[in-house]
Design a protein around this motif. Structure first.
Motif, mmCIF file in Angstrom:
data_model
loop_
_atom_site.group_PDB
_atom_site.id
_atom_site.type_symbol
_atom_site.label_atom_id
_atom_site.label_comp_id
_atom_site.label_asym_id
_atom_site.label_seq_id
_atom_site.Cartn_x
_atom_site.Cartn_y
_atom_site.Cartn_z
ATOM 1 N N GLY A 178 18.919 28.394 33.826
ATOM 2 C CA GLY A 178 19.918 27.753 34.679
ATOM 3 C C GLY A 178 19.452 26.447 35.294
ATOM 4 O O GLY A 178 20.237 25.766 35.957
ATOM 5 N N ASP A 179 18.193 26.068 35.110
ATOM 6 C CA ASP A 179 17.699 24.803 35.639
ATOM 7 C C ASP A 179 18.316 23.634 34.879
ATOM 8 O O ASP A 179 18.551 23.710 33.672
ATOM 9 N N GLU A 180 18.572 22.551 35.605
ATOM 10 C CA GLU A 180 19.088 21.326 34.993
ATOM 11 C C GLU A 180 18.034 20.246 35.108
ATOM 12 O O GLU A 180 17.446 20.059 36.169
ATOM 13 N N ASN A 181 17.794 19.543 34.024
ATOM 14 C CA ASN A 181 16.813 18.455 34.006
ATOM 15 C C ASN A 181 17.402 17.254 33.269
ATOM 16 O O ASN A 181 18.087 17.410 32.247
ATOM 17 N N TRP A 182 17.116 16.064 33.788
ATOM 18 C CA TRP A 182 17.485 14.840 33.089
ATOM 19 C C TRP A 182 16.345 14.461 32.165
ATOM 20 O O TRP A 182 15.178 14.486 32.558
ATOM 21 N N LEU A 219 21.622 15.242 30.573
ATOM 22 C CA LEU A 219 21.431 16.384 31.460
ATOM 23 C C LEU A 219 21.340 17.633 30.589
ATOM 24 O O LEU A 219 22.284 17.977 29.879
ATOM 25 N N VAL A 220 20.183 18.273 30.639
ATOM 26 C CA VAL A 220 19.932 19.445 29.808
ATOM 27 C C VAL A 220 19.839 20.665 30.711
ATOM 28 O O VAL A 220 19.131 20.652 31.720
ATOM 29 N N LYS A 221 20.576 21.719 30.336
ATOM 30 C CA LYS A 221 20.540 22.972 31.090
ATOM 31 C C LYS A 221 19.638 23.952 30.357
ATOM 32 O O LYS A 221 19.836 24.239 29.178
ATOM 33 N N LYS A 239 30.840 15.410 23.041
ATOM 34 C CA LYS A 239 29.417 15.346 23.379
ATOM 35 C C LYS A 239 28.603 14.957 22.175
ATOM 36 O O LYS A 239 28.933 15.205 21.075
#
Length: 183
Positions: free
Chosen positions: A165-169, A159-161, A183
């Motif tokens: 502020g968007d989060e994407n896998w 999960l990258v922010k 991490k």
């Protein structure tokens, strides 16, 4: 780079595949006999003790043949995984050696990334369990325990922010683990 370990494993894999094919050719005769025996039984329309004993023996032999073929296939899958692991380790070493220089980070086009992703998807290790065997952690939907630490080179969903502020896998490769942040 020394190609010796990979070539050695590829030769072993070749011999395992040849052995598997020889085993399959041997078991083909037994399977043909089972089919012929069933045909004879259908013509006579009864199950005599002779055919019962003969089929039991043929099926036991076929089962033993299948078990030995399975063992050879499992050994072949292990060799494939060894080759994949060696290649991955070499790639990581080459990547780390390239980081030592002051070159800028390489940009890869989307098409090339998709091709790399497809190749990785086709060459992922395959887990095939035995009857009653439970799958290991991280195989399919089986979660790992809380203290599991991914190894360098593992492919993971991350999960990258973004800055906005968007989060994407994304699909990512583990390059290091920080014990301080877990991490």
């Amino acid at each position: 780079m020394d190609a010796g370990p990979i070539q050695e494993r590829l030769k072993e894999l070749y011999h395992l595949v040849r052995q598997c094919q020889e085993e399959r050719n041997r078991s083909e005769h037994n399977l043909t006999n089972i089919a012929k025996t069933h045909e004879r039984m259908q013509h006579e329309q009864k199950l005599s003790p002779y055919y019962k004993a003969k089929l039991r023996g043929l099926y036991n032999t076929a089962l033993q043949d299948a078990v030995s073929e399975e063992e050879l296939l499992r050994k072949a899958l292990d060799k494939i995984n060894e080759v994949r692991t060696i290649r991955s380790e070499r790639r990581i070493q080459a990547k780390n050696a390239g980081k030592a220089s002051d070159r800028p980070k390489e940009t890869i086009r989307r098409g090339a990334l998709m091709k790399m992703l497809q190749h990785d998807a086709l060459t992922l290790p395959l887990w095939i369990g035995k009857l009653g065997e439970k799958p290991p952690a991280l195989c399919g939907a089986v979660a790992a325990d809380g203290v599991y630490i991914s190894k360098v080179g593992d492919m993971v969903a991350a999960l990258v922010k973004g800055l906005d502020g968007d989060e994407n896998w994304i699909l990512a490769e583990v390059v290091q683990y920080n014990h301080g942040t877990n991490k």
